[in-house]
Design an enzyme around this catalytic site. Sequence first.
Site, mmCIF file in Angstrom:
data_model
loop_
_atom_site.group_PDB
_atom_site.id
_atom_site.type_symbol
_atom_site.label_atom_id
_atom_site.label_comp_id
_atom_site.label_asym_id
_atom_site.label_seq_id
_atom_site.Cartn_x
_atom_site.Cartn_y
_atom_site.Cartn_z
ATOM 1 N N LYS A 83 29.322 -20.787 42.131
ATOM 2 C CA LYS A 83 30.201 -20.218 43.150
ATOM 3 C C LYS A 83 29.814 -18.752 43.365
ATOM 4 O O LYS A 83 29.366 -18.081 42.426
ATOM 5 C CB LYS A 83 31.651 -20.353 42.646
ATOM 6 C CG LYS A 83 32.739 -20.000 43.639
ATOM 7 C CD LYS A 83 34.103 -20.357 43.041
ATOM 8 C CE LYS A 83 35.278 -19.890 43.873
ATOM 9 N NZ LYS A 83 36.562 -20.300 43.288
ATOM 10 N N SER A 108 39.709 -22.802 46.287
ATOM 11 C CA SER A 108 38.715 -21.941 46.904
ATOM 12 C C SER A 108 37.265 -22.346 46.626
ATOM 13 O O SER A 108 36.364 -21.877 47.314
ATOM 14 C CB SER A 108 38.916 -20.501 46.439
ATOM 15 O OG SER A 108 38.709 -20.395 45.041
ATOM 16 N N SER A 160 41.583 -24.089 42.107
ATOM 17 C CA SER A 160 40.396 -23.985 42.959
ATOM 18 C C SER A 160 39.241 -24.897 42.605
ATOM 19 O O SER A 160 38.325 -25.046 43.410
ATOM 20 C CB SER A 160 39.886 -22.553 42.971
ATOM 21 O OG SER A 160 40.609 -21.838 43.920
#
Length: 468
Positions: free
Chosen positions: A76, A151, A175
């Site tokens: 990420k 996210s 997330s």
Amino acid sequence: MKYPSITAFHKSILNGEASFTETVNYYLSQIDVNKGLNAFVNVFAEDALARAAALDQQKLAGMPMGKLAGVVISIKDNICYKGHIATAGSKILEGYHSPFSATAVEKLVNEGAIIIGTTNCDQFGMGSMSTNSHYGPVRNGADPELIAGGSSGGAAVSVQMDMCMAALGSDTGGSIRQPAAFTDTIGFKPSYGAVSRYGLIAYGSSFDQIGTISNNYEDARTIFEIMAGSDEKDSTSIDIEKDAKTYAGRPKLAYVEEMFEGDQEWMQENRAFLESLRETCDLVKVDFHYMKYLVPCYYILTTAEASSNLSRFDGVRYGHRTASPSDLKDMYRESRSEGFGPEVKKRIMLGTFVLSEGYFDAYFTKALRVRRLIQNEVNQILEGNDGFILPISASAPWRLDQKIEDPTQIYMSDIYTVLANLTGNPSVTVKIPTEKYNSRTSNSVQLIVNRGADMSIFNLAEKIYKKY
Ligand code: GLN
């Protein structure tokens, strides 16, 4: 899918059916084909190919290989990899190249993993849709008109569409698990502290955890085992229990009836799945008294922590700086105004408010006390039971163009996932078998076990899942 698991990949390598370079090229082409989904922010093609070529040489020379030799992993955009760009999905970190690697990344790379690139996400992990990104929204591979969740939406889609073998995401309030549930992948949030947070760009430090999105539990376990362990660079990191429990008999699973209420087809599926578990598990109905406090407690504490964590982005030390400030104060103000997205600004202001003199005790201190009550109750629930099973999302992934005016409505969608972050317990997703995948997207529930029992959670999840 090119390789159903890391083990299958290594078998192909050993048999000479595949080379490391061919494998990297395959994943690079998958990234290219799926460009429109906007899952990646940066692709480290040259670097990945160079590492693959070195591994091919190593193999030829008969040298020993690491446990993750050639395993292609995405990270990420809020996880640091030495010499590579990391921006947490935000303009404020424009052009920032990290001078160090996150401990988790370093451990994977030391075992031969190949980091293929960084994935798109909500800025600083703040969001549930991967639409709060400086780089535009992530699209769901099952239907590009739908959100991928957030996210870590890019991370989930990178695995969903076979652009890598597994992904590292971060989970502050869901997330990893929520996008995994929306993309037919497996999301795992370890116990708080089980994986070092060193090199993870902080959002809410007492909540944040690096975890995995993968195709199966076996890969999640393999990657997690390598990343896990206390680290002197993160004083909150812990060593987890080494032994994994096996569940020979009927596991005892706690559930809260109220959590499975709702008319939507999505929730009906959750309920039907829970009911079906009675065949192989003992379901134990329990009470949970703090449902309505979960989201407020989470958003008071995480925004408070975020307002403090994000104060370091001042235009001086990292990333974006405004072009022509009139003085120093103006430089701080303009750099931050231009660099942070609207959701981040909202949360910094909310967090600053709950920490301000006069409101500190009413909000921040009170929320800390509520957090303790929640933790105690979850511990109690788990005392006589093997696991605690609950939904992930109250609704199916919605359309990207759906306007949601009331931000609290989006915050409320986190109600089931924030629990494990408030308590620090590990949580993993369990897929609900459905034929509708691809015409709609997948659905999953989550399983929570005692803090530190991360190795056991995979066995329990597998036992539940294998029923099908
Ligand atoms: N949706 C939650 C939030 O916006 C969780 C995000 C996360 O886990 N990083 O805070």
